[in-house]
Design an enzyme around this catalytic site. Structure first.
Site, PDB file in Angstrom:
ATOM      1  N   ASP A  29       0.833  -1.208   0.000  1.00  0.00           N
ATOM      2  CA  ASP A  29       0.000   0.000   0.000  1.00  0.00           C
ATOM      3  C   ASP A  29       0.869   1.260   0.000  1.00  0.00           C
ATOM      4  O   ASP A  29       1.991   1.250   0.508  1.00  0.00           O
ATOM      5  CB  ASP A  29      -0.910  -0.022   1.241  1.00  0.00           C
ATOM      6  CG  ASP A  29      -2.109   0.900   1.090  1.00  0.00           C
ATOM      7  OD1 ASP A  29      -2.343   1.406  -0.027  1.00  0.00           O
ATOM      8  OD2 ASP A  29      -2.798   1.126   2.095  1.00  0.00           O
ATOM      9  N   GLY A  30       0.332   2.322  -0.583  1.00  0.00           N
ATOM     10  CA  GLY A  30       0.982   3.632  -0.511  1.00  0.00           C
ATOM     11  C   GLY A  30       1.541   4.160  -1.824  1.00  0.00           C
ATOM     12  O   GLY A  30       2.216   5.194  -1.829  1.00  0.00           O
ATOM     13  N   GLY A  32      -0.042   5.593  -4.277  1.00  0.00           N
ATOM     14  CA  GLY A  32      -0.658   6.885  -4.601  1.00  0.00           C
ATOM     15  C   GLY A  32      -0.027   8.005  -3.790  1.00  0.00           C
ATOM     16  O   GLY A  32       0.315   9.066  -4.329  1.00  0.00           O
ATOM     17  N   GLU A  76     -12.442  -4.716  -3.914  1.00  0.00           N
ATOM     18  CA  GLU A  76     -13.000  -3.381  -3.682  1.00  0.00           C
ATOM     19  C   GLU A  76     -12.288  -2.309  -4.516  1.00  0.00           C
ATOM     20  O   GLU A  76     -12.767  -1.176  -4.610  1.00  0.00           O
ATOM     21  CB  GLU A  76     -12.906  -3.021  -2.190  1.00  0.00           C
ATOM     22  CG  GLU A  76     -13.892  -3.793  -1.307  1.00  0.00           C
ATOM     23  CD  GLU A  76     -13.507  -5.250  -1.089  1.00  0.00           C
ATOM     24  OE1 GLU A  76     -12.296  -5.534  -0.974  1.00  0.00           O
ATOM     25  OE2 GLU A  76     -14.410  -6.115  -1.062  1.00  0.00           O
ATOM     26  N   ASN A  77     -11.147  -2.655  -5.092  1.00  0.00           N
ATOM     27  CA  ASN A  77     -10.423  -1.651  -5.891  1.00  0.00           C
ATOM     28  C   ASN A  77     -11.156  -1.288  -7.187  1.00  0.00           C
ATOM     29  O   ASN A  77     -10.809  -0.307  -7.850  1.00  0.00           O
ATOM     30  CB  ASN A  77      -8.989  -2.112  -6.207  1.00  0.00           C
ATOM     31  CG  ASN A  77      -8.048  -2.035  -5.014  1.00  0.00           C
ATOM     32  OD1 ASN A  77      -7.134  -2.838  -4.870  1.00  0.00           O
ATOM     33  ND2 ASN A  77      -8.255  -1.054  -4.137  1.00  0.00           N
ATOM     34  N   TRP A  78     -12.218  -2.059  -7.541  1.00  0.00           N
ATOM     35  CA  TRP A  78     -13.043  -1.685  -8.698  1.00  0.00           C
ATOM     36  C   TRP A  78     -13.756  -0.370  -8.463  1.00  0.00           C
ATOM     37  O   TRP A  78     -14.284   0.232  -9.399  1.00  0.00           O
ATOM     38  CB  TRP A  78     -14.071  -2.782  -9.007  1.00  0.00           C
ATOM     39  CG  TRP A  78     -13.472  -4.090  -9.404  1.00  0.00           C
ATOM     40  CD1 TRP A  78     -13.471  -5.241  -8.658  1.00  0.00           C
ATOM     41  CD2 TRP A  78     -12.790  -4.410 -10.631  1.00  0.00           C
ATOM     42  NE1 TRP A  78     -12.826  -6.244  -9.338  1.00  0.00           N
ATOM     43  CE2 TRP A  78     -12.399  -5.764 -10.555  1.00  0.00           C
ATOM     44  CE3 TRP A  78     -12.475  -3.673 -11.776  1.00  0.00           C
ATOM     45  CZ2 TRP A  78     -11.714  -6.403 -11.580  1.00  0.00           C
ATOM     46  CZ3 TRP A  78     -11.780  -4.313 -12.796  1.00  0.00           C
ATOM     47  CH2 TRP A  78     -11.410  -5.661 -12.692  1.00  0.00           C
ATOM     48  N   SER A 197      -8.088  -4.738   5.222  1.00  0.00           N
ATOM     49  CA  SER A 197      -8.703  -4.441   3.917  1.00  0.00           C
ATOM     50  C   SER A 197      -9.104  -5.712   3.153  1.00  0.00           C
ATOM     51  O   SER A 197      -8.798  -5.864   1.972  1.00  0.00           O
ATOM     52  CB  SER A 197      -7.770  -3.570   3.069  1.00  0.00           C
ATOM     53  OG  SER A 197      -7.463  -2.371   3.734  1.00  0.00           O
ATOM     54  N   GLU A 208       1.630 -13.681  12.411  1.00  0.00           N
ATOM     55  CA  GLU A 208       2.200 -12.491  13.033  1.00  0.00           C
ATOM     56  C   GLU A 208       1.986 -11.322  12.067  1.00  0.00           C
ATOM     57  O   GLU A 208       1.911 -11.511  10.852  1.00  0.00           O
ATOM     58  CB  GLU A 208       3.704 -12.692  13.285  1.00  0.00           C
ATOM     59  CG  GLU A 208       3.999 -13.812  14.274  1.00  0.00           C
ATOM     60  CD  GLU A 208       3.497 -13.487  15.679  1.00  0.00           C
ATOM     61  OE1 GLU A 208       3.626 -12.335  16.111  1.00  0.00           O
ATOM     62  OE2 GLU A 208       2.967 -14.406  16.344  1.00  0.00           O
TER      63      GLU A 208
HETATM   64  C1  IPE Z   1      -5.436  -2.718  -0.120  1.00  0.00           C
HETATM   65  O1  IPE Z   1      -5.125  -1.392  -0.258  1.00  0.00           O
HETATM   66  C2  IPE Z   1      -5.434  -3.389  -1.458  1.00  0.00           C
HETATM   67  C3  IPE Z   1      -4.135  -3.537  -2.094  1.00  0.00           C
HETATM   68  C4  IPE Z   1      -2.977  -3.198  -1.597  1.00  0.00           C
HETATM   69  C5  IPE Z   1      -4.176  -4.157  -3.396  1.00  0.00           C
HETATM   70  P1  IPE Z   1      -6.245  -0.262  -0.393  1.00  0.00           P
HETATM   71  O2  IPE Z   1      -5.513   1.020  -0.588  1.00  0.00           O
HETATM   72  O3  IPE Z   1      -7.221  -0.641  -1.439  1.00  0.00           O
HETATM   73  O4  IPE Z   1      -6.951  -0.355   1.026  1.00  0.00           O
HETATM   74  P2  IPE Z   1      -7.856   0.700   1.798  1.00  0.00           P
HETATM   75  O5  IPE Z   1      -8.937   1.138   0.866  1.00  0.00           O
HETATM   76  O6  IPE Z   1      -6.975   1.848   2.191  1.00  0.00           O
HETATM   77  O7  IPE Z   1      -8.353  -0.040   2.998  1.00  0.00           O
HETATM   78  C1  IPE Z   2      -1.557   0.344  -3.387  1.00  0.00           C
HETATM   79  O1  IPE Z   2      -1.390   1.718  -3.451  1.00  0.00           O
HETATM   80  C2  IPE Z   2      -1.840  -0.241  -4.747  1.00  0.00           C
HETATM   81  C3  IPE Z   2      -3.221  -0.714  -4.908  1.00  0.00           C
HETATM   82  C4  IPE Z   2      -4.161  -0.664  -4.021  1.00  0.00           C
HETATM   83  C5  IPE Z   2      -3.560  -1.257  -6.189  1.00  0.00           C
HETATM   84  P1  IPE Z   2      -2.604   2.720  -3.373  1.00  0.00           P
HETATM   85  O2  IPE Z   2      -3.027   3.060  -4.778  1.00  0.00           O
HETATM   86  O3  IPE Z   2      -3.682   2.217  -2.512  1.00  0.00           O
HETATM   87  O4  IPE Z   2      -1.896   3.990  -2.718  1.00  0.00           O
HETATM   88  P2  IPE Z   2      -2.491   4.954  -1.619  1.00  0.00           P
HETATM   89  O5  IPE Z   2      -3.012   4.124  -0.506  1.00  0.00           O
HETATM   90  O6  IPE Z   2      -3.576   5.736  -2.295  1.00  0.00           O
HETATM   91  O7  IPE Z   2      -1.330   5.813  -1.219  1.00  0.00           O
HETATM   92 MG    MG Z   3      -4.092   2.381  -0.534  1.00  0.00          MG
END
Ligand code: IPE
Ligand code: IPE
Ligand code: MG
Length: 241
Positions: A29-30, A32, A76-78, A197, A208
């Site tokens: 994650d992160g 973006g 949920e990423n859809w 998530s 762990e």
């Molecule tokens: C979880 O990250 C999904 C992936 C890393 C693929 P999200 O960015 O989608 O999770 P939320 O929405 O912050 O919980």
């Molecule tokens: C994780 O990074 C990649 C996916 C969920 C596909 P994010 O796109 O969720 O990045 P943030 O959480 O917005 O920083």
């Molecule tokens: Mg994210």
């Protein structure tokens, strides 16, 4: 007569590999926020995220992990804007195209968890080709979670278990997408969020957890090493004492 029910006998025996960990999963994650900090489009963060995936796969192999599961796209990423979804699918195509030969050459077995059949037909075809080409490999298993949601996975598994007989924890577990993987030892999440998530809810029962503020594009093999070292120092009790 043993006082230990058969269902939990053997739980707690640790495997070999990296600090005793056999199976590590990562919520990557992160991306973006990493791009935003640089005033760049989110796609730039996702692109750098793929570079991190490549590096961490190599490191996991070098450390002798049996399995590495990576959360790449959740069910949920859809909900994200169509252009971001298209970018992510583009990077997925690029990753399979560029990295498959390396997996084949390095004895890596590729698996997918999640309902990937609903992805674009060309991606499904690439995935199935990649699974087939690495199926006989015996080294590290790389499991990529695509269109993955743990609640959906458990519901699917329970439905399949019910078709075969009584619904027990063992029967459900045998039908999970992760049935081909060793038990989950360590779950890592980057970017400072402390939540699952909808990832590996069942499998995390006694895993762990290791959370870091580091954003995924900045995550390095040294961070993985740090997580595994801390894992090795923890005492896992599995409800015993
Ligand atoms: C979880 O990250 C999904 C992936 C890393 C693929 P999200 O960015 O989608 O999770 P939320 O929405 O912050 O919980
Ligand atoms: C994780 O990074 C990649 C996916 C969920 C596909 P994010 O796109 O969720 O990045 P943030 O959480 O917005 O920083
Ligand atoms: Mg994210």
């Amino acid at each position: 007569m043993s006082l230990v029910p058969a269902s939990i006998a053997g739980v707690g025996e640790s495997g070999g590999g990296a600090g005793g960990a056999r199976h590590v999963a990562i919520i990557m994650d992160g991306n973006g926020r990493w791009a935003k900090k640089r005033m760049m489009p989110r796609a730039f963060g996702h692109k750098r995220g793929v570079d991190t995936v490549r590096e961490i796969c190599r490191a996991a192999r070098g450390m002798g992990l049996e399995a590495l599961t990576l959360y790449a796209f959740s069910s949920e990423n859809w909900k994200r804007p169509a252009d971001e979804i298209a970018d992510l699918m583009g990077f997925l195509r690029m990753f399979i195209r560029n990295d498959l030969d390396e997996f084949v050459a390095n004895n890596v077995r590729l698996r997918i968890i999640g309902d990937y059949h609903v992805l674009a037909p060309d991606i499904v075809e690439m995935i199935e080709d990649a699974i087939a080409r690495t199926a006989a490999n015996t080294g590290t298993t790389l499991a990529v979670a695509l269109n993955y949601g743990s609640q959906q996975e458990i519901a699917r598994a329970a439905a399949r278990a019910a078709e075969k007989g009584p619904i027990t924890p063992e029967a459900i577990e045998a039908e999970l997408d992760t049935a081909c993987l060793p038990p989950l030892d360590l779950l890592i999440r980057t970017s400072g969020e402390i939540r699952l998530s909808n990832f590996l809810l069942w499998q995390a029962a006694y895993a762990e957890m290791w959370f870091t503020e580091v954003l995924w594009p900045d995550f390095t093999p040294a961070h993985l090493r740090e997580a595994l070292d801390q894992f090795a120092a923890r005492e896992r009790r599995f409800g015993g004492r």
